[in-house]
Design an enzyme around this catalytic site. Sequence first.
Site, PDB file in Angstrom:
ATOM      1  N   GLY A  12      -7.580   4.891  -9.640  1.00  0.00           N
ATOM      2  CA  GLY A  12      -7.583   3.548  -8.604  1.00  0.00           C
ATOM      3  C   GLY A  12      -8.441   3.690  -7.616  1.00  0.00           C
ATOM      4  O   GLY A  12      -9.138   4.670  -7.520  1.00  0.00           O
ATOM      5  N   GLY A  61      -5.602  10.135 -11.362  1.00  0.00           N
ATOM      6  CA  GLY A  61      -5.448   8.786 -11.041  1.00  0.00           C
ATOM      7  C   GLY A  61      -7.024   8.605 -10.920  1.00  0.00           C
ATOM      8  O   GLY A  61      -7.976   9.160 -10.721  1.00  0.00           O
ATOM      9  N   GLN A  90      -7.707  -3.475   0.727  1.00  0.00           N
ATOM     10  CA  GLN A  90      -6.098  -3.700   0.264  1.00  0.00           C
ATOM     11  C   GLN A  90      -5.857  -5.042   0.745  1.00  0.00           C
ATOM     12  O   GLN A  90      -5.009  -5.754   0.006  1.00  0.00           O
ATOM     13  CB  GLN A  90      -5.493  -2.584   1.053  1.00  0.00           C
ATOM     14  CG  GLN A  90      -5.494  -1.234   0.455  1.00  0.00           C
ATOM     15  CD  GLN A  90      -5.159  -0.145   1.185  1.00  0.00           C
ATOM     16  OE1 GLN A  90      -4.810  -0.330   2.514  1.00  0.00           O
ATOM     17  NE2 GLN A  90      -4.698   1.126   0.817  1.00  0.00           N
ATOM     18  N   SER A 114      -2.763   1.324  11.058  1.00  0.00           N
ATOM     19  CA  SER A 114      -2.655   2.385  10.027  1.00  0.00           C
ATOM     20  C   SER A 114      -2.410   3.733  10.332  1.00  0.00           C
ATOM     21  O   SER A 114      -2.310   4.044  11.697  1.00  0.00           O
ATOM     22  CB  SER A 114      -4.227   2.466   9.540  1.00  0.00           C
ATOM     23  OG  SER A 114      -4.581   1.279   8.846  1.00  0.00           O
ATOM     24  N   ARG A 132       2.785   0.732   3.605  1.00  0.00           N
ATOM     25  CA  ARG A 132       3.471  -0.491   3.939  1.00  0.00           C
ATOM     26  C   ARG A 132       3.831  -1.404   2.943  1.00  0.00           C
ATOM     27  O   ARG A 132       3.079  -1.380   1.814  1.00  0.00           O
ATOM     28  CB  ARG A 132       2.493  -1.155   5.184  1.00  0.00           C
ATOM     29  CG  ARG A 132       1.147  -1.849   4.602  1.00  0.00           C
ATOM     30  CD  ARG A 132       0.358  -2.307   5.489  1.00  0.00           C
ATOM     31  NE  ARG A 132       0.132  -1.727   6.426  1.00  0.00           N
ATOM     32  CZ  ARG A 132       0.529  -1.406   7.837  1.00  0.00           C
ATOM     33  NH1 ARG A 132       1.452  -2.278   8.118  1.00  0.00           N
ATOM     34  NH2 ARG A 132      -0.168  -0.504   8.533  1.00  0.00           N
ATOM     35  N   THR A 173       0.875  -1.281   0.081  1.00  0.00           N
ATOM     36  CA  THR A 173       0.087   0.003   0.022  1.00  0.00           C
ATOM     37  C   THR A 173       0.927   1.335  -0.038  1.00  0.00           C
ATOM     38  O   THR A 173       2.085   1.065  -0.068  1.00  0.00           O
ATOM     39  CB  THR A 173      -0.906   0.172   1.358  1.00  0.00           C
ATOM     40  OG1 THR A 173      -0.035   0.372   2.326  1.00  0.00           O
ATOM     41  CG2 THR A 173      -1.773  -1.305   1.300  1.00  0.00           C
ATOM     42  N   CYS A 174       0.210   2.275   0.214  1.00  0.00           N
ATOM     43  CA  CYS A 174       1.037   3.675  -0.086  1.00  0.00           C
ATOM     44  C   CYS A 174       1.881   3.709   1.459  1.00  0.00           C
ATOM     45  O   CYS A 174       2.885   4.593   1.379  1.00  0.00           O
ATOM     46  CB  CYS A 174       0.231   4.918  -0.185  1.00  0.00           C
ATOM     47  SG  CYS A 174      -1.289   5.190   1.545  1.00  0.00           S
TER      48      CYS A 174
END
Length: 468
Positions: free
Chosen positions: A191, A189, A120, A109, A52, A49-50
């Site tokens: 996504g 973007g 995710q 998080s 991790r 992820t952004c």
Amino acid sequence: MSLLVVGLSHRTAPVGVLERAALTGQTPTRLLHDAAASATVGEAALVNTCNRIELYADVDKFHAGVAELSQLLAGHSGVDLDELTPHLYVHYEDRAVHHLFSVACGLDSMVVGEGQILGQLRDALARAQEEHTAGRGLNELFQQALRVGKRAHSETGIDKAGQSLVTFGLEQVAAGAGPIAGKRALVVGAGSMSSLAAATLARAGVTDLLVANRTPARAERLVEILGGAARVLDFAKVPQALADVDLVISCTGAAGTVIDAPAVAAALASRTAARPLAFLDLAMPRDVDHTVRDLDGALLVDLETLSHAHAATPGAGDVDAVSGIVADEVTAFGQAQRAARIAPTVVALRAMASEVVSGELARLTSRLPDLDERSRAEISQTVRRVVDKLLHAPTVKVKQLAAEPGGASYAEALRELFDLDPAAVHAVSGTPIGAQAGSSIPPGGVPAAQAALAPPAGASAPPAGATR
């Protein structure tokens, strides 16, 4: 199954390191395949992820597994292993399960309690399944993590403590650039994160919403989903559009900068609006040049900004409740795995006992051929009843003992005492596990092959390169 996780996140690595280590394009898929092909790894899954990057693997050796996964992360991220190692964390067996369950609940998080991590994790499992790197063990583990996350959100108020990263970011933007309502916005973007951003902006009451993506079809699909609340912008026209909007949210998978400082400076020079031009950069690596924050009239909120802002935010009371749920679920999951591990041994023992009884009854029949059917049936029932009673107490007790940490030794002792054929034990698939009290483990939810003989849940394993 001996679960190992090696990774880095916003908690252990500065944004600069996370940005350089970010896995984009086909790199995550190549990393998955290389991990699964390793001699020490049986299964592999990647959470990317952004904020991790975590490799989950079923390994046959702890130290060899840590070394292999660490080298793979360094090799595919492009960050030298010596530089990456201080930022890596390692969790093993029950500790790894505790970490994954905590991640699923949003406890780990950047914005505690956010629910986006569930999607995710679901994507991570789907990718591992599609690439055939996840087997039954990781599949069951991740499915259980998703159930634990859902349980935490349904039984506690963790949703009130947590927000999505988008919502939290917009709060920071509003603090520096005024209310979101009435602004003209551009989302770069298309996504999952960008889609959430666009939907959040539409609900917040922006007056004009543009969506730009390198693949126009994806931008068009997002606009269609929003029901006409947005318009598609040609990706090549993003620099020119900066002069006409008040807020830009960017979250692409690009490996380099998407919006550079010169383009922003030019937009600021031609703007007629007195309001600042705000940027919310949720990408890793960064989409927006970090020097934009130094330009007069520009406001940049990125992941580094959000990390510092959330560190000063008080925690919610429900976090403790969720932590309790995680601890209970890890205990139940570990007990279920350990109990399942001995099931094939117990089944094999009873099968052997049944064979012995059948053999002795056949011998009795040959010695006493004139024995009538009623007497033969009574003798058969009596002998089987005696054997069942003799086996009942030890098999029930060994199942109870096996559910505790270190319980594998009881299965081994049972096999040695009764001289059970190892092939017969392995041939048994194991019995389904019923729902555990206070747990969300469904009947049959954990495979008999899964066994993690681990230290207490929640403890941390040594960092990569350290002695276990």
